[in-house]
Design a protein around this motif. Structure first.
Motif, PDB file in Angstrom:
ATOM      1  N   SER A  51       0.831  -1.212   0.000  1.00  0.00           N
ATOM      2  CA  SER A  51       0.000   0.000   0.000  1.00  0.00           C
ATOM      3  C   SER A  51       0.862   1.257   0.000  1.00  0.00           C
ATOM      4  O   SER A  51       0.511   2.255  -0.653  1.00  0.00           O
ATOM      5  CB  SER A  51      -0.951  -0.007   1.197  1.00  0.00           C
ATOM      6  OG  SER A  51      -1.855  -1.083   1.070  1.00  0.00           O
ATOM      7  N   ILE A  52       1.968   1.228   0.718  1.00  0.00           N
ATOM      8  CA  ILE A  52       2.898   2.362   0.686  1.00  0.00           C
ATOM      9  C   ILE A  52       3.470   2.527  -0.717  1.00  0.00           C
ATOM     10  O   ILE A  52       3.559   3.642  -1.245  1.00  0.00           O
ATOM     11  CB  ILE A  52       4.015   2.173   1.744  1.00  0.00           C
ATOM     12  CG1 ILE A  52       3.425   2.312   3.142  1.00  0.00           C
ATOM     13  CG2 ILE A  52       5.161   3.161   1.525  1.00  0.00           C
ATOM     14  CD1 ILE A  52       4.343   1.857   4.256  1.00  0.00           C
ATOM     15  N   TRP A  53       3.832   1.421  -1.344  1.00  0.00           N
ATOM     16  CA  TRP A  53       4.364   1.462  -2.703  1.00  0.00           C
ATOM     17  C   TRP A  53       3.322   2.004  -3.687  1.00  0.00           C
ATOM     18  O   TRP A  53       3.630   2.842  -4.540  1.00  0.00           O
ATOM     19  CB  TRP A  53       4.836   0.064  -3.104  1.00  0.00           C
ATOM     20  CG  TRP A  53       5.350  -0.035  -4.497  1.00  0.00           C
ATOM     21  CD1 TRP A  53       6.514   0.489  -4.993  1.00  0.00           C
ATOM     22  CD2 TRP A  53       4.714  -0.685  -5.591  1.00  0.00           C
ATOM     23  NE1 TRP A  53       6.635   0.196  -6.323  1.00  0.00           N
ATOM     24  CE2 TRP A  53       5.539  -0.536  -6.721  1.00  0.00           C
ATOM     25  CE3 TRP A  53       3.526  -1.397  -5.721  1.00  0.00           C
ATOM     26  CZ2 TRP A  53       5.217  -1.049  -7.959  1.00  0.00           C
ATOM     27  CZ3 TRP A  53       3.204  -1.914  -6.966  1.00  0.00           C
ATOM     28  CH2 TRP A  53       4.049  -1.743  -8.063  1.00  0.00           C
ATOM     29  N   LEU A  73     -10.248   2.317   3.253  1.00  0.00           N
ATOM     30  CA  LEU A  73     -11.242   2.407   4.335  1.00  0.00           C
ATOM     31  C   LEU A  73     -12.502   1.604   3.995  1.00  0.00           C
ATOM     32  O   LEU A  73     -13.048   0.908   4.857  1.00  0.00           O
ATOM     33  CB  LEU A  73     -11.589   3.868   4.615  1.00  0.00           C
ATOM     34  CG  LEU A  73     -10.478   4.699   5.241  1.00  0.00           C
ATOM     35  CD1 LEU A  73     -10.884   6.168   5.314  1.00  0.00           C
ATOM     36  CD2 LEU A  73     -10.115   4.171   6.611  1.00  0.00           C
ATOM     37  N   ALA A  74     -12.947   1.692   2.744  1.00  0.00           N
ATOM     38  CA  ALA A  74     -14.126   0.915   2.328  1.00  0.00           C
ATOM     39  C   ALA A  74     -13.842  -0.583   2.442  1.00  0.00           C
ATOM     40  O   ALA A  74     -14.694  -1.354   2.894  1.00  0.00           O
ATOM     41  CB  ALA A  74     -14.519   1.272   0.902  1.00  0.00           C
ATOM     42  N   GLY A  75     -12.643  -1.004   2.061  1.00  0.00           N
ATOM     43  CA  GLY A  75     -12.261  -2.409   2.198  1.00  0.00           C
ATOM     44  C   GLY A  75     -12.220  -2.839   3.653  1.00  0.00           C
ATOM     45  O   GLY A  75     -12.638  -3.953   3.994  1.00  0.00           O
ATOM     46  N   ALA A  76     -11.752  -1.949   4.537  1.00  0.00           N
ATOM     47  CA  ALA A  76     -11.718  -2.266   5.971  1.00  0.00           C
ATOM     48  C   ALA A  76     -13.137  -2.434   6.516  1.00  0.00           C
ATOM     49  O   ALA A  76     -13.400  -3.334   7.321  1.00  0.00           O
ATOM     50  CB  ALA A  76     -10.968  -1.181   6.731  1.00  0.00           C
ATOM     51  N   TYR A 147      -7.406  -2.158  -6.060  1.00  0.00           N
ATOM     52  CA  TYR A 147      -6.354  -2.583  -5.131  1.00  0.00           C
ATOM     53  C   TYR A 147      -6.719  -2.189  -3.698  1.00  0.00           C
ATOM     54  O   TYR A 147      -6.594  -2.983  -2.773  1.00  0.00           O
ATOM     55  CB  TYR A 147      -4.991  -1.970  -5.493  1.00  0.00           C
ATOM     56  CG  TYR A 147      -4.017  -2.186  -4.370  1.00  0.00           C
ATOM     57  CD1 TYR A 147      -3.414  -3.421  -4.203  1.00  0.00           C
ATOM     58  CD2 TYR A 147      -3.772  -1.204  -3.427  1.00  0.00           C
ATOM     59  CE1 TYR A 147      -2.577  -3.659  -3.126  1.00  0.00           C
ATOM     60  CE2 TYR A 147      -2.936  -1.424  -2.353  1.00  0.00           C
ATOM     61  CZ  TYR A 147      -2.336  -2.649  -2.209  1.00  0.00           C
ATOM     62  OH  TYR A 147      -1.529  -2.886  -1.135  1.00  0.00           O
ATOM     63  N   GLY A 148      -7.170  -0.951  -3.508  1.00  0.00           N
ATOM     64  CA  GLY A 148      -7.490  -0.462  -2.170  1.00  0.00           C
ATOM     65  C   GLY A 148      -8.570  -1.277  -1.477  1.00  0.00           C
ATOM     66  O   GLY A 148      -8.477  -1.560  -0.287  1.00  0.00           O
TER      67      GLY A 148
END
Length: 184
Positions: A51-53, A73-76, A147-148
């Protein structure tokens, strides 16, 4: 006829490995799994670094980092739904097990894989002469969001697994301590 480029050869060489890993990952979503002490920390480390990359690559396109954060956030939030539909088992003498919600995990993985497949088709077949970079790859809000969602779900789910494991082990220690106190 022109010889294939090195990136095409690399893709063709890595394709069987990628397909095998995707198959192994999807197969795991549909059954009971043993929870090891390493699964959650490894998932957290890998998805955090990725995620940083991705965020760094998305910096080249204004607004993409915001899309990434929103989709993480939506994935969480979706991981909370996934955890709610997960069956957890603590078997004395056998270990800790869980059976994940297959529908949600599969849907997010399929969305991400479909997006990656489209990007590969776009890069290699629809516009192969256009120079590509990681930053350009993350220039698409759809790719960043796909991805997110998957990363946010995986990170949230890993946190939930780690918390459940810690709670079960804490309860076991408390029972053992109370049993030792009562026996003396």
């Amino acid at each position: 006829m022109q010889a294939p480029g090195s990136s095409t050869l690399t893709l063709l060489t890595l394709s069987p490995l990628i397909v095998w890993r995707i198959y192994a990952r999807l197969r795991k979503m549909f059954g009971r799994q043993r929870l090891s002490r390493y699964r959650a920390p490894i998932t957290l480390a890998v998805y955090s670094l990725l995620s940083i990359w991705v965020a760094h690559a998305a910096l080249a396109h204004p607004g993409r980092v915001g899309w990434l954060i929103g989709s993480l956030l939506a994935g969480a939030v979706l991981s909370l739904l996934g955890v709610r539909h997960t069956q957890f088992e603590a078997r004395r003498g056998e270990g800790l097990f869980y059976t994940p919600n297959a529908h949600l995990g599969f849907a997010l993985s399929a969305l991400f894989l479909a997006r990656i497949a489209w990007r590969v088709a776009e890069v290699y077949w629809l516009a192969p002469v256009v120079p590509r970079s990681t930053a350009e790859f993350m220039g698409s809000a759809t790719t960043v969001c796909a991805y997110g969602l998957l990363a946010g779900y995986s990170l949230g789910y890993a946190v939930a697994l780690a918390r459940w494991r810690a709670a079960v082990l804490r309860a076991k220690r408390d029972r053992e301590r109370d049993g030792a106190d009562g026996a003396g």
